[in-house]
Design a protein around this motif. Structure first.
Motif, PDB file in Angstrom:
ATOM      1  N   ASN A 198       0.851  -1.191   0.000  1.00 45.38           N
ATOM      2  CA  ASN A 198       0.000   0.000   0.000  1.00 45.38           C
ATOM      3  C   ASN A 198       0.897   1.255   0.000  1.00 45.38           C
ATOM      4  OD1 ASN A 198      -1.641   2.167   0.716  1.00 45.38           O
ATOM      5  ND2 ASN A 198      -3.005   0.885   1.943  1.00 45.38           N
ATOM      6  N   ASP A 199       1.052   1.858  -1.198  1.00 42.93           N
ATOM      7  CA  ASP A 199       2.000   2.967  -1.325  1.00 42.93           C
ATOM      8  C   ASP A 199       1.659   4.149  -0.418  1.00 42.93           C
ATOM      9  OD1 ASP A 199       3.356   1.487  -3.133  1.00 42.93           O
ATOM     10  OD2 ASP A 199       2.507   2.463  -4.907  1.00 42.93           O
ATOM     11  N   GLU A 200       0.368   4.343  -0.218  1.00 47.98           N
ATOM     12  CA  GLU A 200      -0.048   5.466   0.625  1.00 47.98           C
ATOM     13  C   GLU A 200       0.460   5.257   2.055  1.00 47.98           C
ATOM     14  OE1 GLU A 200      -4.179   7.498   2.026  1.00 47.98           O
ATOM     15  OE2 GLU A 200      -4.302   6.169   0.281  1.00 47.98           O
ATOM     16  N   VAL A 201       0.373   4.009   2.513  1.00 45.55           N
ATOM     17  CA  VAL A 201       0.822   3.676   3.871  1.00 45.55           C
ATOM     18  C   VAL A 201       2.350   3.749   3.976  1.00 45.55           C
ATOM     19  CG1 VAL A 201       1.005   1.787   5.555  1.00 45.55           C
ATOM     20  CG2 VAL A 201      -1.206   2.301   4.488  1.00 45.55           C
ATOM     21  N   THR A 202       3.050   3.120   3.036  1.00 42.93           N
ATOM     22  CA  THR A 202       4.524   3.080   3.143  1.00 42.93           C
ATOM     23  C   THR A 202       5.152   4.463   2.946  1.00 42.93           C
ATOM     24  OG1 THR A 202       4.759   2.472   0.813  1.00 42.93           O
ATOM     25  CG2 THR A 202       4.706   0.658   2.403  1.00 42.93           C
ATOM     26  N   ALA A 203       4.449   5.355   2.251  1.00 44.06           N
ATOM     27  CA  ALA A 203       4.980   6.710   2.054  1.00 44.06           C
ATOM     28  C   ALA A 203       4.833   7.536   3.329  1.00 44.06           C
ATOM     29  CB  ALA A 203       4.249   7.402   0.908  1.00 44.06           C
ATOM     30  N   LYS A 204       3.938   7.113   4.212  1.00 45.43           N
ATOM     31  CA  LYS A 204       3.605   7.925   5.386  1.00 45.43           C
ATOM     32  C   LYS A 204       4.218   7.393   6.680  1.00 45.43           C
ATOM     33  CE  LYS A 204      -0.204   7.791   7.782  1.00 45.43           C
ATOM     34  NZ  LYS A 204      -1.608   7.694   8.234  1.00 45.43           N
ATOM     35  N   VAL A 205       4.310   6.044   6.786  1.00 38.52           N
ATOM     36  CA  VAL A 205       4.661   5.450   8.086  1.00 38.52           C
ATOM     37  C   VAL A 205       6.125   4.991   8.111  1.00 38.52           C
ATOM     38  CG1 VAL A 205       4.063   3.692   9.794  1.00 38.52           C
ATOM     39  CG2 VAL A 205       2.265   4.688   8.346  1.00 38.52           C
ATOM     40  N   TRP A 206       6.908   5.559   8.996  1.00 38.32           N
ATOM     41  CA  TRP A 206       8.303   5.132   9.207  1.00 38.32           C
ATOM     42  C   TRP A 206       8.306   3.802   9.959  1.00 38.32           C
ATOM     43  CZ3 TRP A 206      11.400   3.951  13.425  1.00 38.32           C
ATOM     44  CH2 TRP A 206      12.789   3.904  13.182  1.00 38.32           C
ATOM     45  N   THR A 207       9.143   2.870   9.507  1.00 46.17           N
ATOM     46  CA  THR A 207       9.271   1.602  10.243  1.00 46.17           C
ATOM     47  C   THR A 207      10.745   1.362  10.575  1.00 46.17           C
ATOM     48  OG1 THR A 207       9.505   0.259   8.228  1.00 46.17           O
ATOM     49  CG2 THR A 207       7.265   0.562   9.080  1.00 46.17           C
ATOM     50  N   GLY A 208      10.949   0.833  11.745  1.00 45.17           N
ATOM     51  CA  GLY A 208      12.324   0.567  12.157  1.00 45.17           C
ATOM     52  C   GLY A 208      12.376   0.162  13.621  1.00 45.17           C
ATOM     53  N   THR A 209      13.593   0.094  14.132  1.00 49.22           N
ATOM     54  CA  THR A 209      13.803  -0.398  15.497  1.00 49.22           C
ATOM     55  C   THR A 209      14.545   0.641  16.325  1.00 49.22           C
ATOM     56  OG1 THR A 209      13.996  -2.621  14.565  1.00 49.22           O
ATOM     57  CG2 THR A 209      14.748  -2.321  16.843  1.00 49.22           C
ATOM     58  N   LEU A 210      14.091   0.819  17.563  1.00 47.56           N
ATOM     59  CA  LEU A 210      14.819   1.633  18.528  1.00 47.56           C
ATOM     60  C   LEU A 210      15.559   0.677  19.461  1.00 47.56           C
ATOM     61  CD1 LEU A 210      11.848   4.027  19.484  1.00 47.56           C
ATOM     62  CD2 LEU A 210      13.672   4.462  17.844  1.00 47.56           C
ATOM     63  N   PRO A 211      16.900   0.625  19.363  1.00 46.27           N
ATOM     64  CA  PRO A 211      17.626  -0.259  20.289  1.00 46.27           C
ATOM     65  C   PRO A 211      17.485   0.255  21.726  1.00 46.27           C
ATOM     66  CG  PRO A 211      19.167   1.087  19.012  1.00 46.27           C
ATOM     67  CD  PRO A 211      17.802   1.368  18.463  1.00 46.27           C
ATOM     68  N   VAL A 212      17.364  -0.649  22.672  1.00 42.61           N
ATOM     69  CA  VAL A 212      17.170  -0.285  24.078  1.00 42.61           C
ATOM     70  C   VAL A 212      18.162  -1.065  24.926  1.00 42.61           C
ATOM     71  CG1 VAL A 212      15.551  -0.325  26.030  1.00 42.61           C
ATOM     72  CG2 VAL A 212      14.695   0.130  23.726  1.00 42.61           C
ATOM     73  N   TRP A 213      18.785  -0.412  25.875  1.00 47.16           N
ATOM     74  CA  TRP A 213      19.653  -1.130  26.802  1.00 47.16           C
ATOM     75  C   TRP A 213      19.715  -0.413  28.140  1.00 47.16           C
ATOM     76  CZ3 TRP A 213      21.305   1.899  22.857  1.00 47.16           C
ATOM     77  CH2 TRP A 213      22.207   2.923  23.145  1.00 47.16           C
ATOM     78  N   ASN A 214      20.212  -1.121  29.112  1.00 58.58           N
ATOM     79  CA  ASN A 214      20.367  -0.657  30.470  1.00 58.58           C
ATOM     80  C   ASN A 214      21.692   0.092  30.567  1.00 58.58           C
ATOM     81  OD1 ASN A 214      20.815  -1.764  33.619  1.00 58.58           O
ATOM     82  ND2 ASN A 214      18.739  -1.326  32.951  1.00 58.58           N
ATOM     83  N   ALA A 215      21.635   1.410  30.726  1.00 58.24           N
ATOM     84  CA  ALA A 215      22.865   2.198  30.752  1.00 58.24           C
ATOM     85  C   ALA A 215      23.293   2.484  32.188  1.00 58.24           C
ATOM     86  CB  ALA A 215      22.653   3.509  30.015  1.00 58.24           C
ATOM     87  N   VAL A 216      24.583   2.419  32.433  1.00 52.63           N
ATOM     88  CA  VAL A 216      25.142   2.748  33.744  1.00 52.63           C
ATOM     89  C   VAL A 216      25.941   4.034  33.601  1.00 52.63           C
ATOM     90  CG1 VAL A 216      26.668   1.996  35.602  1.00 52.63           C
ATOM     91  CG2 VAL A 216      25.229   0.324  34.429  1.00 52.63           C
ATOM     92  N   GLY A 217      25.548   5.061  34.341  1.00 53.62           N
ATOM     93  CA  GLY A 217      26.183   6.374  34.225  1.00 53.62           C
ATOM     94  C   GLY A 217      27.452   6.497  35.054  1.00 53.62           C
ATOM     95  N   ALA A 218      28.056   7.666  34.987  1.00 51.91           N
ATOM     96  CA  ALA A 218      29.309   7.927  35.712  1.00 51.91           C
ATOM     97  C   ALA A 218      29.079   7.795  37.220  1.00 51.91           C
ATOM     98  CB  ALA A 218      29.806   9.321  35.384  1.00 51.91           C
ATOM     99  N   PRO A 219      29.980   7.090  37.906  1.00 46.44           N
ATOM    100  CA  PRO A 219      29.830   6.859  39.348  1.00 46.44           C
ATOM    101  C   PRO A 219      29.837   8.174  40.135  1.00 46.44           C
ATOM    102  CG  PRO A 219      31.529   5.423  38.413  1.00 46.44           C
ATOM    103  CD  PRO A 219      31.162   6.411  37.353  1.00 46.44           C
ATOM    104  N   VAL A 220      28.959   8.236  41.142  1.00 45.58           N
ATOM    105  CA  VAL A 220      28.859   9.416  42.009  1.00 45.58           C
ATOM    106  C   VAL A 220      29.316   9.007  43.414  1.00 45.58           C
ATOM    107  CG1 VAL A 220      27.284  11.119  43.012  1.00 45.58           C
ATOM    108  CG2 VAL A 220      26.902  10.277  40.666  1.00 45.58           C
ATOM    109  N   PRO A 221      30.456   9.561  43.884  1.00 41.34           N
ATOM    110  CA  PRO A 221      30.959   9.153  45.203  1.00 41.34           C
ATOM    111  C   PRO A 221      29.965   9.531  46.309  1.00 41.34           C
ATOM    112  CG  PRO A 221      32.556  10.553  44.036  1.00 41.34           C
ATOM    113  CD  PRO A 221      31.299  10.581  43.244  1.00 41.34           C
ATOM    114  N   SER A 222      29.936   8.746  47.369  1.00 38.75           N
ATOM    115  CA  SER A 222      29.051   9.042  48.501  1.00 38.75           C
ATOM    116  C   SER A 222      29.616  10.184  49.326  1.00 38.75           C
ATOM    117  CB  SER A 222      28.908   7.804  49.378  1.00 38.75           C
ATOM    118  OG  SER A 222      30.056   7.647  50.182  1.00 38.75           O
TER     119      SER A 222
END
Lengths: 257, 257
Positions: A198-222
């Motif tokens: 369906n050209d009308e649909v494929t011209a309008k709708v973006w398809t793809g993947t958003l990678p997701v992961w568990n990120a660990v940030g910079a350590p904060v000293p106590s």
């Protein structure tokens, strides 16, 4: 480690069988890569309740006596006075029936239509019998396993061994695994031929993947920290954790091709 | 929205009561911020099994008829032929007892000793009765709610409405919440006075917090995608999601002071 957990009606994956795995290695890897495990049990006997309950817990898979066939136990720790520990303690060495779920979300896949949206994930569901570890050497083994399971090297870089008071107020639950299954999804989104044509649909709708992961940030000293430099075991783990998780999420998208 | 879920033995937090919350807003926010919900139920009646089981599912809280008192229902979707849908379908409008857990890990706190290590987290545990949504308008409402709950704006930017075949093969589970509780931990690590006064220990062991959040990476177009630019609704959501989650994890460390 070869070998698999046995098949049973309880753990046989019926939807998307092509995503199912039962081998020790896959199940163990998913559980041990999950910082949080969800543990379900029945408080019914104590509380005349019809609802199962779920606790988020921290744990790791291992084998104190060395694995005979490749299967491992799940060790979970918690306060000795917590409900799950009291219920398990009342049931003795046979344990109480529990279910443990470990889930890693690796990506969100957007298709032409919400119906075909899906996720990349690694998921393991284990059923087994949970009992309190009473052997002191096994408890020491498990506490170290769980501590290093979260951040490797933490045990040796901390004040150990635990004091008697610490040991008394922490309990370790050992889950003898009876059945287990894993489910892994990789790849990009898929769509129905009708939508793709369906050209009308494929011209309008973006398809793809958003990678997701568990990120660990910079350590904060106590506020009370007196060690100037973030130790190597923390810095290195953080770097490895982030790059491995991000790479997995990105690579998983291509794996489906 | 003011008001709270009722207290019951089942949901009353006993360990670390100072971390417990029962108000609608806190519970709803945690559930709706969790991309994956863990749902526990008892397959026993069907399978003569003693083990509860857990399914990772995608869902969102809402109220089709508008909340009368501020409480919301949890809507979960899945394939109509999946086990939980079949079991719920067999039980009619009263539903089956389930537990739903939503857990967000916000940080790993390293103390002087493994015993005092802990995590920053937001956790919600809900108990309720799950039944299949049979009203068509409510099902439409729920499917849109769940779709936009994962990536806001997705519904309107996709090919909708669902076809008849799509609607038939997707079921929506509505969980009427009976009890719920949330538990939130913030701050940095804490230590026992005895360890803090031990110069040998404090000179050797680094203490602090590693902030943790769910990161969403750069979108990867599918092999069949024909839209050159990543749509604004995806790009903006990704940016907001990452900055809000990272900020929450960092700010949570200071909140305990």
């Amino acid at each position: 480690m070869e070998g698999s957990y046995p098949l049973h009606a309880r753990n046989t994956v019926r939807r998307h069988r092509e995503r199912a795995k039962y081998d020790f290695e896959t199940v163990h890897q998913i559980v041990n890569a999950s910082p949080i495990l969800h543990v379900s049990f029945l408080p019914a006997a104590q509380q005349d309740d019809i609802y199962p309950t779920i606790l988020p817990m921290i744990g790791y898979m291992g084998s104190f006596e060395g694995p005979s066939d490749g299967a491992l136990d799940v060790y979970l720790h918690g306060h000795s006075a917590s409900r799950v520990m009291r219920i398990a303690g009342n049931h003795g060495p046979d344990g109480i029936p529990v279910c443990i779920a470990a889930t890693l979300l690796d990506g969100i896949k957007l298709s032409l239509t919400p119906f075909n949206n899906s996720c990349n994930y690694r998921s393991a569901v284990l059923h087994g019998d949970a009992s309190i570890v009473t052997d002191e050497a096994e408890k020491d083994y498990a506490l170290r396993l769980i501590t290093d399971g979260l951040v490797p090297g933490c045990w040796d870089n901390s004040r150990v061994p635990p004091t008697r008071a610490e040991n008394l107020s922490t309990s370790v639950l050992k889950v003898h695994v009876v059945t287990a299954s894993a489910k892994i999804n990789v790849g990009g989104p898929s769509d129905d031929r009708k939508d793709l044509q369906n050209d009308e649909v494929t011209a309008k709708v973006w398809t793809g993947t958003l990678p997701v992961w568990n990120a660990v940030g910079a350590p904060v000293p106590s506020a009370t920290n007196k060690v100037a430099q973030v130790p190597e075991y923390v810095a290195q783990w953080r770097q490895d954790h982030n790059s491995e998780n991000e790479s997995y999420a990105r690579d998983a998208i291509d794996k489906g091709k």
